[in-house]
Design a protein around this motif. Structure first.
Motif, mmCIF file in Angstrom:
data_model
loop_
_atom_site.group_PDB
_atom_site.id
_atom_site.type_symbol
_atom_site.label_atom_id
_atom_site.label_comp_id
_atom_site.label_asym_id
_atom_site.label_seq_id
_atom_site.Cartn_x
_atom_site.Cartn_y
_atom_site.Cartn_z
ATOM 1 N N TYR A 7 0.220 3.281 1.764
ATOM 2 C CA TYR A 7 0.137 1.977 1.096
ATOM 3 C C TYR A 7 -1.163 1.838 0.302
ATOM 4 C CZ TYR A 7 4.289 -0.013 3.301
ATOM 5 O OH TYR A 7 5.579 -0.293 3.662
ATOM 6 N N LEU B 163 -0.767 3.842 -2.814
ATOM 7 C CA LEU B 163 0.158 3.175 -3.733
ATOM 8 C C LEU B 163 -0.529 2.036 -4.476
ATOM 9 C CD1 LEU B 163 3.041 2.838 -4.833
ATOM 10 C CD2 LEU B 163 3.530 1.383 -2.853
ATOM 11 N N THR C 154 2.584 7.765 -7.970
ATOM 12 C CA THR C 154 3.193 6.539 -7.447
ATOM 13 C C THR C 154 4.556 6.822 -6.825
ATOM 14 O OG1 THR C 154 2.045 5.240 -9.132
ATOM 15 C CG2 THR C 154 3.939 4.217 -8.049
ATOM 16 N N ILE D 77 5.593 6.464 -2.770
ATOM 17 C CA ILE D 77 6.738 5.720 -2.236
ATOM 18 C C ILE D 77 7.569 6.612 -1.320
ATOM 19 C CG2 ILE D 77 8.874 4.527 -2.862
ATOM 20 C CD1 ILE D 77 7.460 3.630 -5.433
#
Length: 208
Positions: A28, A31, A74, A78
């Motif tokens: 996270y 990201l 990115t 995920i």
């Protein structure tokens, strides 16, 4: 006889956080950083387009390359987060390979940046009166580059440890299910079980 050394395995992230939760938290954080980089690049694209592409064509190509790398990072961030939540060994292996490739790019990029900084310092050394600040700047950039490489290596080892842990858990579950799937006797009624056992012994004597 050659000695074989295995990569170290970790039980916790940063020696205090559970391994899987720590990896998910790192996913996270990465990201969010990727999204911030993409937002910054979007502003730069708008600025470059507003002031014309001829004057800043080299900068445009550089920002396009960084934007492509950020989009890829990115997407794989995920995938990494989904793999951590679902405990997917296949997706974790994909993230593992990607992080190794990304480590190679980090080493090459940081080496090129350090080379250009040293080359600039060599050319401008005689023209500078105060060399202290430029040397400190190069040392700081070198320390930052080295720390990013070591952090990436640590993340790779954490992912490898999580894959190994999940594989061991899968093997233990398969072994347990295999043993549980072959019971020697299901005891419903003591007399029925005894009668079946005696009947089986008599049948074996008749066959002999």
């Amino acid at each position: 006889m050659a000695m074989q050394r295995e990569a170290p395995e970790f039980k916790r992230c940063c020696f205090c956080i559970p391994l899987r939760r720590g990896l998910i938290a790192w996913g996270y954080v990465k990201l969010i950083l990727d999204l911030l980089v993409l937002a910054y690049l979007s502003l730069m694209f708008f600025w470059l387009a507003h002031y014309g592409l001829r004057f800043v064509s080299v900068y445009m190509l550089t920002y396009i390359f960084i934007a492509v790398c950020s989009f890829l990072d990115t997407a794989f961030s995920i995938v990494f987060i989904v793999a951590g939540h679902k405990k997917s060994i296949k997706l974790l292996k994909v993230s593992y390979v990607y992080n190794i490739v990304w480590l190679g790019f980090l080493v090459l990029g940081n080496s090129f940046t350090l080379y250009t900084d040293l080359k600039f310092l060599y050319k401008m050394w005689s023209y500078m009166k105060d060399h202290k600040y430029i040397v400190l700047e190069i040392l700081a950039s070198s320390a930052l580059a080295t720390s990013t490489v070591f952090i990436q290596i640590y993340v790779i080892l954490l992912i490898r440890s999580e894959i190994s842990k999940l594989q061991n858990q899968t093997l233990e579950m398969q072994f347990t299910n295999h043993v549980a799937a072959e019971p020697l006797c299901t005891l419903r009624n003591e007399s029925d079980c005894t009668e079946k056992k005696l009947h089986g012994e008599e049948k074996g004597k008749i066959d002999i």
